[in-house]
Motif scaffolding. Structure first.
Motif, mmCIF file in Angstrom:
data_model
loop_
_atom_site.group_PDB
_atom_site.id
_atom_site.type_symbol
_atom_site.label_atom_id
_atom_site.label_comp_id
_atom_site.label_asym_id
_atom_site.label_seq_id
_atom_site.Cartn_x
_atom_site.Cartn_y
_atom_site.Cartn_z
ATOM 1 N N LEU A 87 0.756 -1.196 -0.059
ATOM 2 C CA LEU A 87 0.147 0.113 -0.028
ATOM 3 C C LEU A 87 0.885 1.174 0.096
ATOM 4 C CD1 LEU A 87 -2.951 1.306 0.391
ATOM 5 C CD2 LEU A 87 -2.297 1.037 2.668
ATOM 6 N N LEU A 88 0.743 1.925 -0.892
ATOM 7 C CA LEU A 88 1.568 3.288 -1.231
ATOM 8 C C LEU A 88 0.528 4.547 -0.967
ATOM 9 C CD1 LEU A 88 4.043 5.027 -2.220
ATOM 10 C CD2 LEU A 88 3.121 4.540 -4.327
ATOM 11 N N ASP A 89 1.040 5.408 0.041
ATOM 12 C CA ASP A 89 0.405 6.502 0.162
ATOM 13 C C ASP A 89 1.050 7.744 -0.770
ATOM 14 O OD1 ASP A 89 -0.190 9.337 1.117
ATOM 15 O OD2 ASP A 89 -0.760 8.585 2.992
ATOM 16 N N LEU A 90 -0.034 8.063 -1.846
ATOM 17 C CA LEU A 90 0.361 9.005 -2.989
ATOM 18 C C LEU A 90 0.964 10.410 -2.457
ATOM 19 C CD1 LEU A 90 -1.986 7.860 -5.697
ATOM 20 C CD2 LEU A 90 0.359 7.125 -5.432
ATOM 21 N N ILE A 91 0.305 10.671 -1.320
ATOM 22 C CA ILE A 91 0.946 12.073 -0.855
ATOM 23 C C ILE A 91 2.165 12.241 -0.210
ATOM 24 C CG2 ILE A 91 -0.067 14.145 0.436
ATOM 25 C CD1 ILE A 91 -2.681 13.512 0.088
ATOM 26 N N THR A 92 2.319 11.177 1.064
ATOM 27 C CA THR A 92 3.574 11.132 1.541
ATOM 28 C C THR A 92 4.510 10.226 1.161
ATOM 29 O OG1 THR A 92 2.846 9.299 3.055
ATOM 30 C CG2 THR A 92 2.198 11.401 3.860
ATOM 31 N N GLY A 93 4.341 9.357 -0.021
ATOM 32 C CA GLY A 93 5.079 8.561 -0.445
ATOM 33 C C GLY A 93 5.420 7.428 0.551
ATOM 34 N N LYS A 94 5.119 7.132 1.523
ATOM 35 C CA LYS A 94 5.204 5.969 2.454
ATOM 36 C C LYS A 94 4.273 4.895 2.034
ATOM 37 C CE LYS A 94 6.010 8.743 6.473
ATOM 38 N NZ LYS A 94 5.357 9.219 8.106
ATOM 39 N N GLN A 95 5.250 3.831 1.992
ATOM 40 C CA GLN A 95 4.340 2.289 1.645
ATOM 41 C C GLN A 95 4.703 1.339 2.590
ATOM 42 O OE1 GLN A 95 5.787 0.914 -2.311
ATOM 43 N NE2 GLN A 95 7.276 2.944 -2.100
ATOM 44 N N LYS A 96 3.754 0.341 2.747
ATOM 45 C CA LYS A 96 3.817 -0.713 3.615
ATOM 46 C C LYS A 96 3.469 -2.116 3.207
ATOM 47 C CE LYS A 96 -0.504 0.204 6.297
ATOM 48 N NZ LYS A 96 -1.054 0.407 7.367
ATOM 49 N N LYS A 97 3.802 -2.996 3.704
ATOM 50 C CA LYS A 97 3.074 -4.373 3.235
ATOM 51 C C LYS A 97 1.894 -4.712 3.900
ATOM 52 C CE LYS A 97 6.391 -7.551 2.898
ATOM 53 N NZ LYS A 97 7.312 -8.729 3.209
ATOM 54 N N ILE A 98 1.153 -5.341 3.019
ATOM 55 C CA ILE A 98 -0.300 -5.425 3.641
ATOM 56 C C ILE A 98 -0.185 -7.206 3.983
ATOM 57 C CG2 ILE A 98 -2.711 -5.801 3.199
ATOM 58 C CD1 ILE A 98 -1.639 -2.912 3.287
ATOM 59 N N PRO A 99 -0.506 -7.519 5.234
ATOM 60 C CA PRO A 99 -0.419 -8.874 5.655
ATOM 61 C C PRO A 99 -1.632 -9.465 5.254
ATOM 62 C CG PRO A 99 -1.323 -7.363 7.451
ATOM 63 C CD PRO A 99 -0.970 -6.458 6.608
ATOM 64 N N LEU A 100 -1.774 -10.229 4.097
ATOM 65 C CA LEU A 100 -2.735 -10.901 3.485
ATOM 66 C C LEU A 100 -2.527 -12.478 3.890
ATOM 67 C CD1 LEU A 100 -3.703 -9.162 0.253
ATOM 68 C CD2 LEU A 100 -4.695 -8.818 2.585
ATOM 69 N N SER A 101 -3.584 -13.211 3.897
ATOM 70 C CA SER A 101 -3.493 -14.420 4.384
ATOM 71 C C SER A 101 -3.203 -15.542 3.282
ATOM 72 C CB SER A 101 -4.643 -15.057 5.275
ATOM 73 O OG SER A 101 -5.888 -14.675 4.316
ATOM 74 N N GLY A 102 -3.470 -14.982 1.976
ATOM 75 C CA GLY A 102 -3.538 -16.072 0.886
ATOM 76 C C GLY A 102 -2.096 -16.199 0.384
ATOM 77 N N ASN A 103 -1.832 -17.218 -0.306
ATOM 78 C CA ASN A 103 -0.551 -17.557 -0.905
ATOM 79 C C ASN A 103 -0.425 -17.377 -2.292
ATOM 80 O OD1 ASN A 103 -1.882 -19.872 -1.373
ATOM 81 N ND2 ASN A 103 -0.424 -21.373 -0.449
ATOM 82 N N LYS A 104 -1.698 -17.129 -2.896
ATOM 83 C CA LYS A 104 -1.510 -17.183 -4.347
ATOM 84 C C LYS A 104 -2.810 -15.864 -4.581
ATOM 85 C CE LYS A 104 -0.107 -21.570 -6.255
ATOM 86 N NZ LYS A 104 -0.490 -22.564 -7.101
ATOM 87 N N ILE A 105 -2.251 -14.795 -4.942
ATOM 88 C CA ILE A 105 -3.328 -13.530 -4.710
ATOM 89 C C ILE A 105 -3.019 -13.130 -6.267
ATOM 90 C CG2 ILE A 105 -3.719 -11.150 -3.997
ATOM 91 C CD1 ILE A 105 -1.961 -12.063 -1.593
ATOM 92 N N THR A 106 -4.494 -12.815 -6.863
ATOM 93 C CA THR A 106 -4.600 -12.179 -7.938
ATOM 94 C C THR A 106 -4.601 -10.633 -7.776
ATOM 95 O OG1 THR A 106 -7.143 -12.113 -8.002
ATOM 96 C CG2 THR A 106 -6.046 -13.960 -9.031
#
Length: 320
Positions: free
Chosen positions: A162-181
């Protein structure tokens, strides 16, 4: 003296239905100007219809000729990118795509060189033509989804960021799936599909970091359609359209059909190659396209768009 006025039953029923929002809308259908190239599935956001073009191969998933957008208010056409690209997404009047081998239009003030391995994603505000190429910490990607000045993309490590377009900060989203579309962002909801389990559809709440299951079946694939920020729609392998209300967390069958999308509580879908829609507030289905269609309909702010052959159609819905 009492005066009696005879009102035809059909008119009376429509008057009564109109007070409850049950009368079908007035539909004005028209075609957009033809473009030089083979248009792929059109996307719509507000007054903008965004289309990618190919030179010859209609089935190619990576457009070779560029991206154009059409302003439904002014009837003007703009070529915003020339060359090879990923399929664009558009939401809230903002288009997102990956620059592969091409350049932005001359009237767009932005970079034209996409050789940086970590900055190939292009974000453009339609109308103002402000563009940016945010730096991606997880490396180049083949597209993204943007909403409320935030962008999601899949990095080279196959994780969602997830990237904040204003601040430029980004972080990984902790999703539970191993094959994500490809994940889709709608306000605070990130909707994604786990293809490892018969295409389970999940919704991740960014604020609470809660990931909850929307649709799953051991026998049917689930195909995500769209969301309007509250309701999520999808179809299954049995050609049934479903809706999930994130407010009360209830699931409702909408109709028989496929390729669903939603805007402001109105679901658009196709059945037997005809575009239909349903207003979820009253559950009344109505036909949208006068003829058959060749691709999934998309809807935004009471405008529905689709393709028939190489022509792009728009249906303007006016609710009484």
């Amino acid at each position: 003296m009492r005066i009696t006025i005879a009102v035809p039953l059909a008119v009376l029923l429509c008057i009564l239905a109109a007070t409850a929002g049950l009368c079908a809308p007035k539909i004005r259908e028209y075609t957009l100007p033809e473009f030089k190239g083979f248009p792929m599935r059109p996307m719509i956001s507000g007054e903008w219809v965004v289309v990618s073009l190919n030179e010859t191969d209609k089935a190619c998933l990576s457009p070779t000729k560029g991206i154009i957008c059409y302003d439904l208010k002014t009837n003007e056409t703009y070529t915003i990118y020339k060359g090879q690209t990923s399929l664009p997404t558009v939401r809230d009047g903002i288009a997102v795509w990956s620059g592969i081998k091409g350049k932005l239009a001359d009237f767009v003030k932005g970079r034209t060189d996409f050789s940086d391995e970590r900055s190939n994603l292009i974000v453009m505000e339609l109308g103002t033509w402000k563009s940016s190429t945010p730096r991606l910490e997880a490396g180049p990607t083949m597209g993204g989804s943007v909403s409320d000045n935030r962008l999601v993309y899949i990095g080279q490590d196959k994780q969602v960021y997830l990237l904040d377009l204003i601040t430029g900060k980004q972080k990984k989203i902790p999703l539970s799936g191993n094959k994500i579309t490809w994940p889709n962002l709608y306000g605070d909801f990130l909707i994604w599909t786990n293809i490892a389990k018969k295409r389970e559809i999940h919704c991740f709440n960014i604020s609470s970091e809660e990931d909850f299951l929307i649709a799953s079946s051991p026998d049917d694939d689930q195909h995500f359609g769209g969301s309007d920020g509250r309701t999520i729609v999808w179809t299954d392998s049995k050609n049934q359209v479903w809706a999930y209300d994130t407010g009360n967390r209830t699931t409702t069958k909408v109709a028989n059909g496929e390729a669903a999308d939603i805007s402001n509580g109105v679901v658009a879908y196709c059945r037997a190659r005809v575009a239909y829609a349903m207003d979820l507030r009253d559950g009344k289905e109505f036909r949208v396209s006068s003829g058959t269609i060749d691709c999934a309909p998309t809807i935004s702010m009471n405008n529905v768009t689709w393709m028939k052959g190489d022509k792009i159609y728009v249906a303007e819905l006016t609710f009484k």
